[in-house]
Design an enzyme around this catalytic site. Structure first.
Site, PDB file in Angstrom:
ATOM      1  N   GLY A  12       0.833  -1.207   0.000  1.00 21.73           N
ATOM      2  CA  GLY A  12       0.000   0.000   0.000  1.00 21.73           C
ATOM      3  C   GLY A  12       0.864   1.253   0.000  1.00 21.73           C
ATOM      4  NE  ARG A  73      -1.109  -4.795  -0.820  1.00 23.85           N
ATOM      5  CZ  ARG A  73      -2.007  -3.799  -0.751  1.00 23.85           C
ATOM      6  NH1 ARG A  73      -2.934  -3.665  -1.666  1.00 23.85           N
ATOM      7  NH2 ARG A  73      -1.969  -2.959   0.256  1.00 23.85           N
ATOM      8  CG  ASP A 104       5.405  -6.394   8.939  1.00 22.45           C
ATOM      9  OD1 ASP A 104       6.248  -5.500   9.157  1.00 22.45           O
ATOM     10  OD2 ASP A 104       4.654  -6.850   9.816  1.00 22.45           O
ATOM     11  CB  THR A 126       2.510   1.160   6.139  1.00 18.18           C
ATOM     12  OG1 THR A 126       1.138   1.010   6.527  1.00 18.18           O
ATOM     13  CG2 THR A 126       3.364   0.831   7.343  1.00 18.18           C
ATOM     14  CG  ASP A 128      -2.358   0.627   8.368  1.00 15.11           C
ATOM     15  OD1 ASP A 128      -3.057   1.619   8.103  1.00 15.11           O
ATOM     16  OD2 ASP A 128      -2.550  -0.498   7.861  1.00 15.11           O
ATOM     17  CG  ASP A 130       0.883  -2.094  10.250  1.00  9.39           C
ATOM     18  OD1 ASP A 130       1.741  -1.484   9.589  1.00  9.39           O
ATOM     19  OD2 ASP A 130       0.077  -2.883   9.740  1.00  9.39           O
ATOM     20  NE  ARG A 172      -4.857  -5.223   5.428  1.00  7.17           N
ATOM     21  CZ  ARG A 172      -4.466  -5.177   4.167  1.00  7.17           C
ATOM     22  NH1 ARG A 172      -5.279  -5.559   3.217  1.00  7.17           N
ATOM     23  NH2 ARG A 172      -3.257  -4.738   3.858  1.00  7.17           N
TER      24      ARG A 172
HETATM   25  P1  ADP Z   1       0.627  -4.140   2.412  1.00  9.56           P
HETATM   26  O1  ADP Z   1       0.430  -4.520   3.873  1.00  9.56           O
HETATM   27  O2  ADP Z   1       0.136  -2.809   2.063  1.00  9.56           O
HETATM   28  O3  ADP Z   1       0.229  -5.223   1.461  1.00  9.56           O
HETATM   29  P2  ADP Z   1       3.420  -4.902   2.445  1.00  9.56           P
HETATM   30  O4  ADP Z   1       4.606  -4.058   2.534  1.00  9.56           O
HETATM   31  O5  ADP Z   1       3.221  -5.891   3.520  1.00  9.56           O
HETATM   32  O6  ADP Z   1       2.189  -3.955   2.255  1.00  9.56           O
HETATM   33  O7  ADP Z   1       3.581  -5.552   1.037  1.00  9.56           O
HETATM   34  C1  ADP Z   1       3.128  -6.781   0.667  1.00  9.56           C
HETATM   35  C2  ADP Z   1       3.816  -7.098  -0.634  1.00  9.56           C
HETATM   36  O8  ADP Z   1       5.188  -7.420  -0.419  1.00  9.56           O
HETATM   37  C3  ADP Z   1       3.290  -8.316  -1.349  1.00  9.56           C
HETATM   38  O9  ADP Z   1       2.167  -8.058  -2.098  1.00  9.56           O
HETATM   39  C4  ADP Z   1       4.444  -8.696  -2.228  1.00  9.56           C
HETATM   40  O10 ADP Z   1       4.480  -7.931  -3.396  1.00  9.56           O
HETATM   41  C5  ADP Z   1       5.646  -8.261  -1.442  1.00  9.56           C
HETATM   42  N1  ADP Z   1       6.367  -9.424  -0.937  1.00  9.56           N
HETATM   43  C6  ADP Z   1       7.550  -9.796  -1.422  1.00  9.56           C
HETATM   44  N2  ADP Z   1       7.980 -10.905  -0.797  1.00  9.56           N
HETATM   45  C7  ADP Z   1       7.060 -11.244   0.087  1.00  9.56           C
HETATM   46  C8  ADP Z   1       6.931 -12.296   1.041  1.00  9.56           C
HETATM   47  N3  ADP Z   1       7.893 -13.223   1.185  1.00  9.56           N
HETATM   48  N4  ADP Z   1       5.818 -12.330   1.801  1.00  9.56           N
HETATM   49  C9  ADP Z   1       4.863 -11.397   1.686  1.00  9.56           C
HETATM   50  N5  ADP Z   1       4.939 -10.377   0.810  1.00  9.56           N
HETATM   51  C10 ADP Z   1       6.008 -10.295   0.010  1.00  9.56           C
HETATM   52  O1  F6P Z   2      -1.610   0.540   3.757  1.00  9.21           O
HETATM   53  C1  F6P Z   2      -2.290  -0.157   4.754  1.00  9.21           C
HETATM   54  C2  F6P Z   2      -3.754  -0.090   4.483  1.00  9.21           C
HETATM   55  O2  F6P Z   2      -4.054   1.239   4.417  1.00  9.21           O
HETATM   56  C3  F6P Z   2      -4.660  -0.792   5.482  1.00  9.21           C
HETATM   57  O3  F6P Z   2      -4.992  -0.067   6.599  1.00  9.21           O
HETATM   58  C4  F6P Z   2      -5.832  -1.108   4.602  1.00  9.21           C
HETATM   59  O4  F6P Z   2      -6.568  -2.180   5.079  1.00  9.21           O
HETATM   60  C5  F6P Z   2      -5.184  -1.461   3.328  1.00  9.21           C
HETATM   61  O5  F6P Z   2      -4.024  -0.686   3.264  1.00  9.21           O
HETATM   62  C6  F6P Z   2      -6.039  -1.312   2.149  1.00  9.21           C
HETATM   63  O6  F6P Z   2      -5.253  -1.418   1.016  1.00  9.21           O
HETATM   64  P1  F6P Z   2      -5.753  -1.754  -0.431  1.00  9.21           P
HETATM   65  O7  F6P Z   2      -7.144  -1.306  -0.563  1.00  9.21           O
HETATM   66  O8  F6P Z   2      -4.788  -1.038  -1.293  1.00  9.21           O
HETATM   67  O9  F6P Z   2      -5.634  -3.230  -0.555  1.00  9.21           O
END
Ligand code: ADP
Ligand code: F6P
Length: 320
Positions: A12, A73, A104, A126, A128, A130, A172
């Protein structure tokens, strides 16, 4: 070929990501690297979707929300074969290291790529807040100020109609935005995933405050709690006070970053380049006791972020 540093934004988006990209770019150029913007998160690495970033390319972006190099993602990156593919592309591109701005999941990808031999440093981005290893994440302050402005507007109309506004804010898995904006907006109740709540208690508080002359009410609900419409309906039915649910949604993720987000992003971006210059990867840059520091990614992922229960109690004690 000149040594390169890559930068990507993943997951995000968050206001301040552009400020971080700018800081990484300028710091790396200053240290003699060429800088590559990897577009659309890890997808850009797998598809060789990259652009060279000059000092001028990152002009005029510090004040912009979102991320100019796009985010995505990328589920494939969870699989080792794709991590190895990305590593080969990094080697072909002479990458000395990569700065990954995200949450994360993004850090897990950065740990994997570091393990495959490409040093990666994560920056917490982010709204959040978090991320366990950092007291602060890029985007948090801007998002909270956006929420505050919007809830202040809701308060105007709730006041006129003597209503209860039940507002859902993002988060979330975490209630940090809800708790802090709830206090800042004088919410009568704040519902977060970290703390159990009793709807009957919320209703009792609203009834008592109404009996004591309070005209309008704000209840802030973190997205992770959910059921915002039902909560508003229940308050309406049991108190007789007209209640409206408002889900703020993605508007919270946009907007020009605040001073805090721009400064933190700049400081963290600069720090990340200092690590990569020394060949140090598999680290997350975070904030601890108000200072920027770095920590091993696995350690960062295993930390637990405490919820501020004292602030939660204060919020409850002063809202009646
Ligand atoms: P969000 O919580 O907004 O999805 P993250 O920073 O947690 O943000 O990003 C998740 C993204 O990180 C995944 O969609 C993927 O593209 C990337 N990613 C790469 N490697 C991993 C992994 N081992 N586990 C989870 N996510 C990963
Ligand atoms: O970036 C974190 C966050 O804002 C969460 O609080 C929320 O649930 C999520 O992203 C929504 O993201 P998207 O609609 O892009 O999947």
């Amino acid at each position: 070929m000149q040594k390169r540093i890559g930068v990507l934004t993943s997951g995000g988006d968050a206001p301040g990501m552009n400020a971080a990209v700018r800081a990484v770019t300028r710091a790396a150029i200053k240290k003699g690297f060429e800088v590559i913007g990897i577009r659309r998160g890890y997808n850009g690495l797998l598809n060789n979707d990259m652009i060279k970033l000059t000092a001028r390319d990152v002009s005029d972006i510090i004040q912009r929300g979102g991320t100019e190099i796009f985010t995505a993602r990328c589920l494939e990156f969870k699989e080792w074969e794709y991590v190895l593919k990305a590593k080969d592309i990094c080697v072909q591109n002479n990458m000395a290291g990569i700065v990954v701005i995200g949450g994360d999941g993004s850090f897990r990808g950065a740990a994997d790529l570091s393990k495959a031999g490409i040093p990666c440093v994560g920056l917490p981005g982010t709204i959040d807040n978090d991320i366990q290893c950092s007291e602060y994440t890029i985007g948090y302050d801007t998002a909270m100020n956006t929420v505050m402005e919007l809830v202040d507007k809701l308060r105007d109309t709730s006041h006129s109609h003597e209503r209860c506004a039940v507002v859902e804010v993002m988060g979330r898995r975490a209630g940090h935005i809800a708790l802090n904006t709830g206090i800042a907006c004088g919410a009568t109740a704040i519902l977060v995933p970290e703390m159990p709540y009793d709807i009957e208690d919320v209703i009792k508080r609203i009834k008592e405050a109404r009996a004591n002359g309070k005209e309008q009410f704000i209840v802030v609900v973190a997205e992770g709690v959910g059921g915002t419409e039902e909560i508003a309906k229940r308050i309406n039915e049991e108190t007789g006070i007209e209640s409206r649910a408002t889900i703020l949604g993605h508007v919270q993720r946009g907007g020009s970053p605040t001073v805090r987000d721009r400064v933190v992003a700049s400081e963290m971006g600069y720090y990340a380049v200092e690590l990569l210059e020394k060949g140090i990867g598999n680290r997350v840059v975070g904030m601890k006791d108000g200072k920027v520091y770095d920590v091993d990614i696995q350690e960062a992922l295993s930390m637990k972020k405490p919820f501020d229960e004292r602030l939660y109690k204060i919020a409850s004690d002063i809202s009646f």
